[in-house]
Write a protein that holds these residues in place. Structure first.
Motif, PDB file in Angstrom:
ATOM      1  N   GLU A   1      -3.063   5.222   0.720  1.00  0.00           N
ATOM      2  CA  GLU A   1      -3.962   4.071   0.819  1.00  0.00           C
ATOM      3  C   GLU A   1      -4.020   3.554   2.259  1.00  0.00           C
ATOM      4  OE1 GLU A   1      -3.065   2.558  -3.766  1.00  0.00           O
ATOM      5  OE2 GLU A   1      -2.130   1.523  -2.088  1.00  0.00           O
TER       6      GLU A   1
ATOM      7  N   GLN B   1      -7.980   2.614  -6.541  1.00  0.00           N
ATOM      8  CA  GLN B   1      -6.716   1.866  -6.490  1.00  0.00           C
ATOM      9  C   GLN B   1      -6.820   0.703  -5.508  1.00  0.00           C
ATOM     10  OE1 GLN B   1      -3.768   4.718  -5.198  1.00  0.00           O
ATOM     11  NE2 GLN B   1      -4.227   6.040  -6.940  1.00  0.00           N
ATOM     12  N   LEU B   2      -7.473   0.955  -4.389  1.00  0.00           N
ATOM     13  CA  LEU B   2      -7.602  -0.100  -3.373  1.00  0.00           C
ATOM     14  C   LEU B   2      -8.473  -1.245  -3.882  1.00  0.00           C
ATOM     15  CD1 LEU B   2      -7.908   2.119  -0.168  1.00  0.00           C
ATOM     16  CD2 LEU B   2      -6.129   0.413  -0.613  1.00  0.00           C
TER      17      LEU B   2
ATOM     18  N   LEU C   1       0.822  -1.213   0.000  1.00  0.00           N
ATOM     19  CA  LEU C   1       0.000   0.000   0.000  1.00  0.00           C
ATOM     20  C   LEU C   1       0.860   1.268   0.000  1.00  0.00           C
ATOM     21  CD1 LEU C   1      -2.419  -1.147   2.838  1.00  0.00           C
ATOM     22  CD2 LEU C   1      -2.916  -1.156   0.382  1.00  0.00           C
TER      23      LEU C   1
ATOM     24  N   THR D   1      -8.156   7.056  -4.730  1.00  0.00           N
ATOM     25  CA  THR D   1      -7.555   6.154  -3.738  1.00  0.00           C
ATOM     26  C   THR D   1      -8.411   4.911  -3.575  1.00  0.00           C
ATOM     27  OG1 THR D   1      -6.702   8.073  -2.558  1.00  0.00           O
ATOM     28  CG2 THR D   1      -6.732   6.006  -1.355  1.00  0.00           C
ATOM     29  N   ARG D   2      -9.715   5.139  -3.479  1.00  0.00           N
ATOM     30  CA  ARG D   2     -10.634   4.013  -3.317  1.00  0.00           C
ATOM     31  C   ARG D   2     -10.530   3.068  -4.526  1.00  0.00           C
ATOM     32  NH1 ARG D   2     -16.034   3.075  -4.637  1.00  0.00           N
ATOM     33  NH2 ARG D   2     -17.183   1.773  -3.135  1.00  0.00           N
TER      34      ARG D   2
ATOM     35  N   TYR E   1      -6.294   5.701   4.235  1.00  0.00           N
ATOM     36  CA  TYR E   1      -7.700   5.437   3.905  1.00  0.00           C
ATOM     37  C   TYR E   1      -8.201   4.202   4.667  1.00  0.00           C
ATOM     38  CZ  TYR E   1     -11.872   5.019   0.933  1.00  0.00           C
ATOM     39  OH  TYR E   1     -13.171   4.950   0.468  1.00  0.00           O
TER      40      TYR E   1
END
Ligand code: ATP
Ligand code: MG
Length: 396
Positions: free
Chosen positions: A322, A359-360, A318, A356-357, A325
């Motif tokens: 991330e 990518q996660l 990460l 970001t969300r 988050y």
């Protein structure tokens, strides 16, 4: 007790001493494969579940079951960075070479190998990572358009025809399917759909994270009708107990009821965690029966082991943003959580956190059970995030 004879097996894809609670699903898949071998209409099966619930070992067991009954199989794991055509081509080649040893199937298997040559040559331009031995020259016009959707369909048809001639079925076992890009998923769905319409004995048994269901639907709207999506999760109380007790009793070791209760409670029945607790319980105990006291001290080393392996490997991938988050999510509890609540914790706007969300989600760390909701794909990750980022200043 002697660590040499410790039966428990925590680890990614490591077969457990007792595969508890999955008999029904194994039977469902066995029936599906027998049907497809007979040319009867059958849906492909996609097993979905969180990290560490046992998708990989179940897939491997199903593959062993299938091979034992004379069905041909292909086993693929989709990593994040390879293309589906590159993964599938060498495996299909091996399966076809095996099929070509059958007298009745030889001609069709060789035709499929020619299709494979055309497929690889035509698609190499787009998917540079394709590398496959070409045993037979391509047949012009056979699976060689250079368009994945068309060519995969043609290839799968020729493979299915070869399996049919051999009186068997070919099962594609594909793990981590959520990493396959959407256009490639779409091509796979189309190819399987076409084969099913023609009653060819070729079928997919796949596994992936829960977001796979949505990905398949987006790739092809009819995917949800074409596939079954059985979900696997934590084991029931009875099955979780079996997962611990059976391997112990095979070694003539007993465990106290309160000790067993404690394992089931602390692991919430998650298979990976059961293996870890079983292993540390065994190593901690001096002799049979394993007591509650043994489990209480084993819990510390089990959690430490998880933090160092199961959780750690995911955490290390990460970025700082991330991590923050996920730490904010952990602050809210196990989840799922509303995007607005996570943004509030970070004093940010929902829209600014969108990338970001996403990518996660791509990394397979979170998924969206419902629109606007975000949930961890790793069980108990919230507690880990609090352990590894304990400071009250994580949000600065
Ligand atoms: N039914 C089961 N009973 C007991 N233990 C199990 C069972 N299924 C899996 N395990 C154990 O759980 C661990 C994780 O299994 P596996 O790697 O198959 O999970 P997974 O769902 O593929 O995880 P990931 O999403 O991280 O790939 C392994 O140590 C395995 O031995
Ligand atoms: Mg797995």
């Amino acid at each position: 007790m002697n660590p040499v004879t410790n039966p428990f097996a925590p680890g990614a894809g490591t077969p457990p001493p007792e595969l508890a609670g999955r008999d029904e699903l194994r039977e469902t898949v066995r029936v599906a494969l027998e049907r497809v071998r007979r040319g009867l209409p059958t849906k492909s099966v996609l097993i979905v579940g969180l990290r560490g619930v046992g998708k990989t070992v179940l897939l491997d067991r199903m593959r062993d079951d299938a091979e034992a009954s004379g069905i041909q199989t292909v086993r693929i794991e989709a990593p994040e960075s390879r293309s589906l055509p590159a993964l599938i081509a060498p495996q299909l080649r091996q399966a076809l070479i095996k099929l070509s040893r059958s007298e009745q199937a030889r001609a069709l298997a060789e035709r499929a190998l020619r299709a494979l040559t055309g497929f690889a040559n035509a698609l190499k331009i787009k998917y540079h990572d394709i590398e496959v031995g070409t045993d037979f020259p391509a047949e012009p016009g056979l699976a060689d358009n250079g368009d994945l959707e068309h060519d995969l369909q043609a290839l799968i048809e020729t493979v299915g025809a070869a399996a049919q001639a051999a009186g068997t079925a070919l099962v594609l076992f594909i793990d981590e399917l959520q990493y396959v890009e959407e256009d490639q998923l779409a091509a796979l769905i189309t190819a399987l759909h076409r084969a099913a319409q023609r009653r060819l004995p070729i079928i997919l048994v796949g596994a992936g994270l829960p977001q796979l269901r949505g990905q398949m639907g987006r790739a092809k709207s009819y995917a949800e009708r074409l596939f079954d999506f059985p979900e696997i999760g934590p084991l029931s109380d009875v099955d979780a107990r079996d997962a611990i007790v059976k391997p112990l009793s095979d070694q003539r070791v007993e465990i106290g009821d309160d000790a067993l209760r404690s394992i089931v409670d602390q692991t919430h029945g998650y298979p990976y965690f059961l293996q870890e607790w079983g292993k540390h319980g065994w190593d901690t105990a001096i002799r049979s029966p394993i007591t509650l006291g043994d489990i209480t001290s084993a819990s510390r080393s089990a959690i430490a082991a998880l933090d160092e392996s199961f959780f750690r490997v995911r955490f290390d991938r990460l970025t700082p943003v991330e991590k923050k988050y996920l730490r904010a999510m952990a602050e809210l509890g196990p989840g799922p959580h509303r995007s607005g609540d996570i943004a509030d914790k970070l004093n940010r706007k929902v829209t600014s956190l969108g990338p970001t969300r996403s990518q996660l989600i791509t990394k397979g760390m979170v998924w969206s059970p419902n629109h606007g909701d975000t949930a961890f794909t790793v069980p108990l990750f919230d507690e880990f995030m609090k352990r590894i980022m304990p400071d009250s200043d994580w949000n600065e």
